[in-house]
Design an enzyme around this catalytic site. Structure first.
Site, PDB file in Angstrom:
ATOM      1  N   ASP A  70       0.839  -1.202   0.000  1.00  0.00           N
ATOM      2  CA  ASP A  70       0.000   0.000   0.000  1.00  0.00           C
ATOM      3  C   ASP A  70       0.873   1.251   0.000  1.00  0.00           C
ATOM      4  O   ASP A  70       2.015   1.221   0.464  1.00  0.00           O
ATOM      5  CB  ASP A  70      -0.861   0.065   1.264  1.00  0.00           C
ATOM      6  CG  ASP A  70      -1.778  -1.128   1.390  1.00  0.00           C
ATOM      7  OD1 ASP A  70      -2.137  -1.705   0.358  1.00  0.00           O
ATOM      8  OD2 ASP A  70      -2.116  -1.460   2.541  1.00  0.00           O
TER       9      ASP A  70
HETATM   10  N1  URA Z   1      -1.315  -5.996   3.839  1.00  0.00           N
HETATM   11  C1  URA Z   1      -1.732  -4.721   3.896  1.00  0.00           C
HETATM   12  O1  URA Z   1      -2.747  -4.429   4.530  1.00  0.00           O
HETATM   13  N2  URA Z   1      -1.021  -3.784   3.239  1.00  0.00           N
HETATM   14  C2  URA Z   1       0.086  -4.062   2.536  1.00  0.00           C
HETATM   15  O2  URA Z   1       0.705  -3.154   1.959  1.00  0.00           O
HETATM   16  C3  URA Z   1       0.513  -5.392   2.482  1.00  0.00           C
HETATM   17  C4  URA Z   1      -0.215  -6.343   3.141  1.00  0.00           C
END
Ligand code: URA
Length: 234
Positions: free
Chosen positions: A105
């Site tokens: 993310d």
């Molecule tokens: N899980 C999440 O919530 N975000 C990420 O970036 C990777 C795994």
């Protein structure tokens, strides 16, 4: 392998978008435009060109980098809002097309592998290989036994029940905790959704390992090439 799958594995676009590119006559294989679905390619010997750009050919050397992705970067090759991308952080010294294997993310930090090798991408992302991805999270609250058991059993994150995952409490403070969670799948915002569901929203999230590869002491924004040994193990 079908052409659209090959394109998706090589980071061109999703499989559906790749099908659209094929149907609109934007893709050629060994110099011949392929405008129908169903074409199969050899992968290691075919030269695939999309919109005039060479996507893969046997002459393309394979490259492998690991990056500590900083918060505030997106994990796609381009962003419609013009936000900085992880690809822009890496100077390959050539015009090789790099793309990240999987995504983190915008607000997640940590280990990301960037490559132009579709086979490794498949090996690390296809569910049948169940490669573990390890995250360190700072979460709200005091972790209960129920929460631990839920992570270990499976959590409904909105129409999907997560597979059993590992959880370890690293430190527990008055109103927050540092935990380690290892998942073998990669649904969108999975760790955040899991932690929300067990009542411990994530304050910050960092990926620290993918399979055998550990982030180590790379600082956010730093990157290095993988060693031959690391690539073999992956
Ligand atoms: N899980 C999440 O919530 N975000 C990420 O970036 C990777 C795994």
């Amino acid at each position: 392998m079908r052409l659209q799958k090959f394109m998706a594995l090589n980071g061109v676009a999703s499989r559906r978008k790749s099908e659209e590119l094929i149907l609109s006559g934007k893709v050629s294989v060994n110099g011949v435009i392929i405008a129908e679905l169903g074409h199969k390619i050899e992968g290691s010997t075919d030269k695939v060109v999309v919109n005039g750009e060479v996507i893969a050919s046997s002459k393309n050397p394979k490259v492998y980098y690991m990056l500590n992705k900083p918060v505030g970067y997106i994990s796609t090759a381009k962003d419609q809002f013009g936000r900085p991308t992880v690809v822009s952080l890496i100077d390959t010294e050539t015009d090789i097309r790099l793309y990240p294997i999987g995504r983190l993310d915008y607000d997640t930090e940590g280990l990301l592998i960037l490559t132009n090798d579709g086979t490794l991408t498949n090996r690390l992302t296809h569910p049948k290989y169940s490669v573990g991805k390890e995250y360190e999270a700072m979460v709200k609250g005091r972790i209960s036994l129920e929460a631990i058991n839920a992570v270990k059993t499976g959590i409904d994150i909105g129409g999907y029940i997560t597979k059993p995952a590992k959880i370890e409490i690293i430190s527990q403070f008055a109103d927050y905790a540092i935990i380690k969670i290892t998942i073998k799948e990669g649904k969108n915002r999975q760790v955040r959704k899991m932690c929300d569901k067990i009542g411990h929203p994530v304050r910050s999230l960092k990926r620290v390992a993918i399979g055998s590869l550990k982030l180590g002491n790379l600082k956010p924004g730093q990157y290095r090439k993988l060693t031959v040994d690391e690539i073999k193990k992956l």
